[in-house]
Design an enzyme around this catalytic site. Sequence first.
Site, PDB file in Angstrom:
ATOM      1  N   LYS A 153       0.801  -1.234   0.000  1.00  0.00           N
ATOM      2  CA  LYS A 153       0.000   0.000   0.000  1.00  0.00           C
ATOM      3  C   LYS A 153       0.830   1.280   0.000  1.00  0.00           C
ATOM      4  CE  LYS A 153      -3.155  -2.429  -0.656  1.00  0.00           C
ATOM      5  NZ  LYS A 153      -3.503  -2.391  -2.081  1.00  0.00           N
TER       6      LYS A 153
ATOM      7  N   HIS B 176       7.209  -7.856  -1.870  1.00  0.00           N
ATOM      8  CA  HIS B 176       7.021  -7.144  -0.604  1.00  0.00           C
ATOM      9  C   HIS B 176       7.962  -7.719   0.457  1.00  0.00           C
ATOM     10  CE1 HIS B 176       3.508  -4.906  -1.839  1.00  0.00           C
ATOM     11  NE2 HIS B 176       2.669  -5.918  -1.851  1.00  0.00           N
TER      12      HIS B 176
ATOM     13  N   SER C 276      -4.850   3.125   3.757  1.00  0.00           N
ATOM     14  CA  SER C 276      -4.973   2.476   2.452  1.00  0.00           C
ATOM     15  C   SER C 276      -5.182   0.965   2.629  1.00  0.00           C
ATOM     16  CB  SER C 276      -3.715   2.758   1.622  1.00  0.00           C
ATOM     17  OG  SER C 276      -3.847   2.231   0.330  1.00  0.00           O
TER      18      SER C 276
HETATM   19  P1  PAP Z   1      -0.313  -3.114  -3.267  1.00  0.00           P
HETATM   20  O1  PAP Z   1       0.724  -3.068  -2.201  1.00  0.00           O
HETATM   21  O2  PAP Z   1      -1.503  -3.956  -2.888  1.00  0.00           O
HETATM   22  O3  PAP Z   1       0.223  -3.437  -4.615  1.00  0.00           O
HETATM   23  P2  PAP Z   1      -0.179  -0.313  -3.744  1.00  0.00           P
HETATM   24  O4  PAP Z   1      -0.255  -0.112  -5.196  1.00  0.00           O
HETATM   25  O5  PAP Z   1       1.164  -0.291  -3.095  1.00  0.00           O
HETATM   26  O6  PAP Z   1      -0.947  -1.636  -3.345  1.00  0.00           O
HETATM   27  O7  PAP Z   1      -1.002   0.806  -2.992  1.00  0.00           O
HETATM   28  C1  PAP Z   1      -2.205   1.302  -3.431  1.00  0.00           C
HETATM   29  C2  PAP Z   1      -2.169   2.802  -3.145  1.00  0.00           C
HETATM   30  O8  PAP Z   1      -1.499   3.462  -4.231  1.00  0.00           O
HETATM   31  C3  PAP Z   1      -3.562   3.378  -3.100  1.00  0.00           C
HETATM   32  O9  PAP Z   1      -3.469   4.485  -2.194  1.00  0.00           O
HETATM   33  P3  PAP Z   1      -4.737   5.071  -1.419  1.00  0.00           P
HETATM   34  O10 PAP Z   1      -5.474   3.908  -0.832  1.00  0.00           O
HETATM   35  O11 PAP Z   1      -4.169   5.978  -0.371  1.00  0.00           O
HETATM   36  O12 PAP Z   1      -5.530   5.810  -2.432  1.00  0.00           O
HETATM   37  C4  PAP Z   1      -3.746   3.839  -4.543  1.00  0.00           C
HETATM   38  O13 PAP Z   1      -4.775   4.778  -4.711  1.00  0.00           O
HETATM   39  C5  PAP Z   1      -2.380   4.410  -4.820  1.00  0.00           C
HETATM   40  N1  PAP Z   1      -2.101   4.504  -6.263  1.00  0.00           N
HETATM   41  C6  PAP Z   1      -2.370   3.583  -7.230  1.00  0.00           C
HETATM   42  N2  PAP Z   1      -1.989   4.037  -8.429  1.00  0.00           N
HETATM   43  C7  PAP Z   1      -1.465   5.273  -8.230  1.00  0.00           C
HETATM   44  C8  PAP Z   1      -0.912   6.250  -9.102  1.00  0.00           C
HETATM   45  N3  PAP Z   1      -0.833   6.047 -10.417  1.00  0.00           N
HETATM   46  N4  PAP Z   1      -0.450   7.400  -8.558  1.00  0.00           N
HETATM   47  C9  PAP Z   1      -0.526   7.620  -7.229  1.00  0.00           C
HETATM   48  N5  PAP Z   1      -1.053   6.738  -6.344  1.00  0.00           N
HETATM   49  C10 PAP Z   1      -1.519   5.569  -6.835  1.00  0.00           C
END
Ligand code: PAP
Length: 331
Positions: A78, A143, A173
């Site tokens: 996240k 991770h 998140s």
């Molecule tokens: P993961 O560890 O399950 O792969 P990950 O992608 O690390 O998840 O985290 C998701 C966060 O990145 C979300 O944050 P939020 O819950 O605070 O909104 C998501 O919205 C954000 N995120 C995904 N894509 C982008 C992007 N292109 N630019 C900025 N933030 C992003």
Amino acid sequence: MQTSQPSMPKYIKEDELSQECKSLLSTLSTESGWVSSATTLYNYQGFWHHARQLQGVLSCQKHFQAQDTDILLVTTPKSGTTWLKAILFSLLNRTRFQPTQDDHPLLSNNPHTLEPFLEPSLYLKDENPDLSSFASPRLFSTHLPYISLPKSVQDSKCKLVYLCRNPKDIFISFWAYTNKFRLQDVGTNSLEEVFKKFCEGVSLYGPFWDHMLGYWHESLKNPENVYFLTYEEMKEQPDLHLRKLADFLGCPFSPKEVKENMVDAILKICSFDNMSNLKVNKEGKLPSGINNSAFFRKGEVGDWKNYLTTEMVERLDKICEEKLDGSGLKF
Ligand code: PAP
């Protein structure tokens, strides 16, 4: 009545475990899981994992053979993994796929498909997957905490890009994300209950402070091979950090590329607005069954202000202060 678990990601289901994994699990300390009290977290090498994901960790540790040219994106969950996956993919493939071209792979594929995870994907599906179709430099993500990286990674010259984020935003998140996978009979996770666990270090791949410190120290010792970055830094100066990443990975932007706005074009295709509005990310699913849309929520810095009480903020700030004290790392 216990419901079945149809919408749970595969890595959380506790079926199809190898004998090796089962024997190990019986020796590890446990906590009830995040996604549901019906799932369990196991502490392996000082970090918390779901059973099935742990099987992926064991297979990866046993079989993954790093090459000196490999690039590994490592993140605390996240922290913006999806974003950095898109950025690294676009950066490394910018000659093959111009970021402005209409059929760029990122326009029709979720970044998690283009740059697969090691332990919660490739090594979870297959104990020893065939990676021969990956072109050099191979780009993977994980991770895994530093201590749990396969030995071949630690022994090789492969490059690690590490991304983490303000723990308060990681927490919110994560909480929002796991609520999507709750068993239908137990509703949403109580914010207070999950917060307490997070502060005790109990979260997927937690404690977050040990995860961050492992790579922080490594980046100070070995800056040629470990690049340490935060979501907040990337949000504040995306242009600067994209250029630094290109330098670190040995593919700096040429003056011609700079003149032709290549940096901006990469940032634009990978932007939250662009990616979250693509059909593939609104309607598609990963092979694990997770909706691609689950990776796009708000994409902002500081959303914790809308959820955490003053006491919660003080508690988490104090934990960060104490745990990161003297390291030079601050949020
Ligand atoms: P993961 O560890 O399950 O792969 P990950 O992608 O690390 O998840 O985290 C998701 C966060 O990145 C979300 O944050 P939020 O819950 O605070 O909104 C998501 O919205 C954000 N995120 C995904 N894509 C982008 C992007 N292109 N630019 C900025 N933030 C992003």
